[in-house]
Design a protein around this motif. Structure first.
Motif, PDB file in Angstrom:
ATOM      1  N   GLU A  80      37.630  37.967  31.178  1.00 16.10           N
ATOM      2  CA  GLU A  80      38.183  37.716  32.507  1.00 16.10           C
ATOM      3  C   GLU A  80      38.347  39.000  33.314  1.00 16.10           C
ATOM      4  O   GLU A  80      38.322  38.967  34.547  1.00 16.10           O
ATOM      5  CB  GLU A  80      39.533  36.995  32.372  1.00 16.10           C
ATOM      6  CG  GLU A  80      39.401  35.574  31.839  1.00 16.10           C
ATOM      7  CD  GLU A  80      40.727  34.851  31.788  1.00 16.10           C
ATOM      8  OE1 GLU A  80      41.729  35.399  32.312  1.00 16.10           O
ATOM      9  OE2 GLU A  80      40.776  33.738  31.232  1.00 16.10           O
ATOM     10  N   ASN A  81      38.520  40.136  32.637  1.00 14.54           N
ATOM     11  CA  ASN A  81      38.706  41.400  33.365  1.00 14.54           C
ATOM     12  C   ASN A  81      37.395  42.173  33.538  1.00 14.54           C
ATOM     13  O   ASN A  81      37.413  43.340  33.914  1.00 14.54           O
ATOM     14  CB  ASN A  81      39.744  42.279  32.667  1.00 14.54           C
ATOM     15  CG  ASN A  81      39.321  42.685  31.260  1.00 14.54           C
ATOM     16  OD1 ASN A  81      38.292  42.252  30.755  1.00 14.54           O
ATOM     17  ND2 ASN A  81      40.126  43.517  30.618  1.00 14.54           N
ATOM     18  N   PHE A  82      36.271  41.521  33.266  1.00 15.66           N
ATOM     19  CA  PHE A  82      34.959  42.121  33.511  1.00 15.66           C
ATOM     20  C   PHE A  82      34.566  41.771  34.936  1.00 15.66           C
ATOM     21  O   PHE A  82      34.188  40.628  35.228  1.00 15.66           O
ATOM     22  CB  PHE A  82      33.936  41.596  32.508  1.00 15.66           C
ATOM     23  CG  PHE A  82      32.674  42.413  32.422  1.00 15.66           C
ATOM     24  CD1 PHE A  82      32.549  43.406  31.473  1.00 15.66           C
ATOM     25  CD2 PHE A  82      31.614  42.191  33.293  1.00 15.66           C
ATOM     26  CE1 PHE A  82      31.378  44.167  31.379  1.00 15.66           C
ATOM     27  CE2 PHE A  82      30.456  42.935  33.219  1.00 15.66           C
ATOM     28  CZ  PHE A  82      30.340  43.926  32.255  1.00 15.66           C
ATOM     29  N   ARG A  83      34.655  42.741  35.839  1.00 14.34           N
ATOM     30  CA  ARG A  83      34.501  42.476  37.264  1.00 14.34           C
ATOM     31  C   ARG A  83      33.196  43.040  37.811  1.00 14.34           C
ATOM     32  O   ARG A  83      32.477  43.755  37.126  1.00 14.34           O
ATOM     33  CB  ARG A  83      35.706  43.033  38.026  1.00 14.34           C
ATOM     34  CG  ARG A  83      37.008  42.472  37.481  1.00 14.34           C
ATOM     35  CD  ARG A  83      38.216  42.899  38.277  1.00 14.34           C
ATOM     36  NE  ARG A  83      39.430  42.322  37.723  1.00 14.34           N
ATOM     37  CZ  ARG A  83      40.616  42.358  38.310  1.00 14.34           C
ATOM     38  NH1 ARG A  83      40.757  42.970  39.480  1.00 14.34           N
ATOM     39  NH2 ARG A  83      41.667  41.794  37.735  1.00 14.34           N
ATOM     40  N   PRO A 135      26.402  47.400  37.244  1.00 21.35           N
ATOM     41  CA  PRO A 135      25.356  48.273  36.692  1.00 21.35           C
ATOM     42  C   PRO A 135      25.272  48.192  35.166  1.00 21.35           C
ATOM     43  O   PRO A 135      24.166  48.227  34.596  1.00 21.35           O
ATOM     44  CB  PRO A 135      25.775  49.667  37.157  1.00 21.35           C
ATOM     45  CG  PRO A 135      26.530  49.419  38.417  1.00 21.35           C
ATOM     46  CD  PRO A 135      27.292  48.145  38.156  1.00 21.35           C
ATOM     47  N   GLN A 136      26.430  48.083  34.494  1.00 20.00           N
ATOM     48  CA  GLN A 136      26.411  47.966  33.043  1.00 20.00           C
ATOM     49  C   GLN A 136      25.825  46.627  32.600  1.00 20.00           C
ATOM     50  O   GLN A 136      25.078  46.554  31.627  1.00 20.00           O
ATOM     51  CB  GLN A 136      27.825  48.134  32.465  1.00 20.00           C
ATOM     52  CG  GLN A 136      27.899  48.065  30.946  1.00 20.00           C
ATOM     53  CD  GLN A 136      26.928  49.033  30.285  1.00 20.00           C
ATOM     54  OE1 GLN A 136      26.726  50.155  30.745  1.00 20.00           O
ATOM     55  NE2 GLN A 136      26.304  48.590  29.202  1.00 20.00           N
ATOM     56  N   LEU A 137      26.159  45.587  33.332  1.00 20.32           N
ATOM     57  CA  LEU A 137      25.574  44.281  33.031  1.00 20.32           C
ATOM     58  C   LEU A 137      24.055  44.333  33.202  1.00 20.32           C
ATOM     59  O   LEU A 137      23.311  43.847  32.349  1.00 20.32           O
ATOM     60  CB  LEU A 137      26.170  43.210  33.938  1.00 20.32           C
ATOM     61  CG  LEU A 137      25.507  41.832  33.867  1.00 20.32           C
ATOM     62  CD1 LEU A 137      25.620  41.253  32.459  1.00 20.32           C
ATOM     63  CD2 LEU A 137      26.119  40.884  34.896  1.00 20.32           C
ATOM     64  N   ALA A 138      23.598  44.927  34.298  1.00 19.72           N
ATOM     65  CA  ALA A 138      22.155  45.005  34.551  1.00 19.72           C
ATOM     66  C   ALA A 138      21.444  45.778  33.449  1.00 19.72           C
ATOM     67  O   ALA A 138      20.354  45.381  32.990  1.00 19.72           O
ATOM     68  CB  ALA A 138      21.900  45.659  35.909  1.00 19.72           C
ATOM     69  N   PHE A 186      30.668  33.847  33.902  1.00 16.59           N
ATOM     70  CA  PHE A 186      31.592  34.807  34.502  1.00 16.59           C
ATOM     71  C   PHE A 186      32.974  34.182  34.590  1.00 16.59           C
ATOM     72  O   PHE A 186      33.109  32.967  34.802  1.00 16.59           O
ATOM     73  CB  PHE A 186      31.109  35.211  35.896  1.00 16.59           C
ATOM     74  CG  PHE A 186      29.790  35.926  35.902  1.00 16.59           C
ATOM     75  CD1 PHE A 186      29.724  37.290  35.655  1.00 16.59           C
ATOM     76  CD2 PHE A 186      28.611  35.239  36.155  1.00 16.59           C
ATOM     77  CE1 PHE A 186      28.500  37.964  35.664  1.00 16.59           C
ATOM     78  CE2 PHE A 186      27.386  35.905  36.173  1.00 16.59           C
ATOM     79  CZ  PHE A 186      27.339  37.266  35.924  1.00 16.59           C
ATOM     80  N   ARG A 187      33.993  35.035  34.463  1.00 20.48           N
ATOM     81  CA  ARG A 187      35.360  34.524  34.524  1.00 20.48           C
ATOM     82  C   ARG A 187      36.201  35.271  35.557  1.00 20.48           C
ATOM     83  O   ARG A 187      37.429  35.252  35.475  1.00 20.48           O
ATOM     84  CB  ARG A 187      36.008  34.600  33.139  1.00 20.48           C
ATOM     85  CG  ARG A 187      35.314  33.702  32.125  1.00 20.48           C
ATOM     86  CD  ARG A 187      36.141  33.442  30.901  1.00 20.48           C
ATOM     87  NE  ARG A 187      35.549  32.416  30.066  1.00 20.48           N
ATOM     88  CZ  ARG A 187      36.222  31.764  29.117  1.00 20.48           C
ATOM     89  NH1 ARG A 187      37.486  32.046  28.890  1.00 20.48           N
ATOM     90  NH2 ARG A 187      35.606  30.842  28.403  1.00 20.48           N
ATOM     91  N   HIS A 188      35.536  35.881  36.512  1.00 14.76           N
ATOM     92  CA  HIS A 188      36.248  36.550  37.591  1.00 14.76           C
ATOM     93  C   HIS A 188      35.521  36.275  38.897  1.00 14.76           C
ATOM     94  O   HIS A 188      34.291  36.358  38.975  1.00 14.76           O
ATOM     95  CB  HIS A 188      36.349  38.054  37.349  1.00 14.76           C
ATOM     96  CG  HIS A 188      37.316  38.732  38.269  1.00 14.76           C
ATOM     97  ND1 HIS A 188      36.945  39.221  39.501  1.00 14.76           N
ATOM     98  CD2 HIS A 188      38.659  38.970  38.159  1.00 14.76           C
ATOM     99  CE1 HIS A 188      37.998  39.749  40.102  1.00 14.76           C
ATOM    100  NE2 HIS A 188      39.046  39.603  39.325  1.00 14.76           N
ATOM    101  N   GLY A 189      36.287  35.951  39.935  1.00 21.55           N
ATOM    102  CA  GLY A 189      35.711  35.539  41.205  1.00 21.55           C
ATOM    103  C   GLY A 189      34.913  36.598  41.921  1.00 21.55           C
ATOM    104  O   GLY A 189      34.154  36.286  42.850  1.00 21.55           O
TER     105      GLY A 189
END
Length: 258
Positions: free
Chosen positions: A119-122, A127-130, A146-149
């Protein structure tokens, strides 16, 4: 075999198949644990594997899953939380290799692999996700929850489109329902809401709460080759009940021509 409606393919089921609360409902009281999967697969064409979120399965366990499920069945394993939550997608090569090596035993029964982000992965970590997505095997399907808007933006959808990663549509308190198709497959998860007490769900009409999702599923199916969907309210057998209701509602819509 998948559930088909209007020549569209749906793989619907539940998250996990070994919940003890389902004994006496989906499973007979005297049924051995080893027979659960085979029985589950007579009711549903797919299952989400929760176990793999907590630990990489042993190769012999994966082979047993394959052996005890029918042709055409699909498994959608969760990526281990060590990769998503502990390492936060950094320095994951060894863990990812070990996981992929284990689940390849599912062969053609392997569906999309689910990435559940914390949830705190915003979005500032995009860039890290990519960079992580660049390391994923190109010959496997993946879906991401995803768990953050902050992720609800065009750049996110563009990133998933570029990597052919399925956006996970959720029925959950942490994100609004956002039907998007960013890959060949669409993916839906019904988490439930805290406002609906798990222990009072039997007093509600599941068809009433699930019927609005029929139009969503059919719209996703018009855009994707396959639609995967899993119900997570495991308490007291409600997940298999709700999964069955969804398939019945889709069947009714097909007969009515909706």
């Amino acid at each position: 075999m998948p559930f088909e409606s209007d020549h569209r393919i749906y793989y619907l089921g539940t998250s996990g198949w070994s919940h003890r609360d389902w004994v006496g409902k989906l499973y007979p009281l005297d049924m051995p644990f080893s027979d659960y999967l085979e029985t589950y697969a007579r009711h549903f064409p797919a299952v989400e594997i929760e176990h793999t979120f907590y630990d990489i399965p042993a190769p012999q366990a994966v082979r047993a899953w394959y052996r005890r499920s029918p042709d055409g069945f699909q498994f959608c394993p969760c990526l281990p939380r060590r990769i998503t939550h502990e390492l936060r997608l950094r320095d994951t090569d060894r863990d990812l290799t070990d996981f992929i090596s284990a689940i390849t035993g599912l062969q053609e029964k392997l569906g999309p692999i689910l990435l559940q982000l914390p949830e705190n992965f915003r979005v500032n970590e995009q860039p890290q996700l990519a960079a992580f997505l660049d390391t994923l095997p190109q010959d496997m399907q993946f879906a991401i929850e995803f768990r953050h808007g902050s992720w609800l933006k065009d750049s996110t959808y563009g990133l998933l489109n570029a990597h052919r990663l399925a956006w996970v549509v959720v029925d959950a308190p942490f994100l609004p329902r956002t039907p998007r198709v960013t890959a060949d497959a669409a993916y839906v998860r019904w988490h439930g809401h805290p406002g609906i007490g798990q222990r009072t769900r039997h007093e509600t009409d599941p068809a009433a709460s699930l019927r609005p999702w029929v139009a969503v599923l059919r719209d996703l199916a018009r855009q994707a080759e396959r639609v995967y969907g899993f119900v997570r309210n495991s308490y007291s057998g409600y997940a298999p009940r709700d999964g069955t209701v969804l398939m019945e509602l889709l069947g009714e819509a097909r007969e009515k021509g909706h």
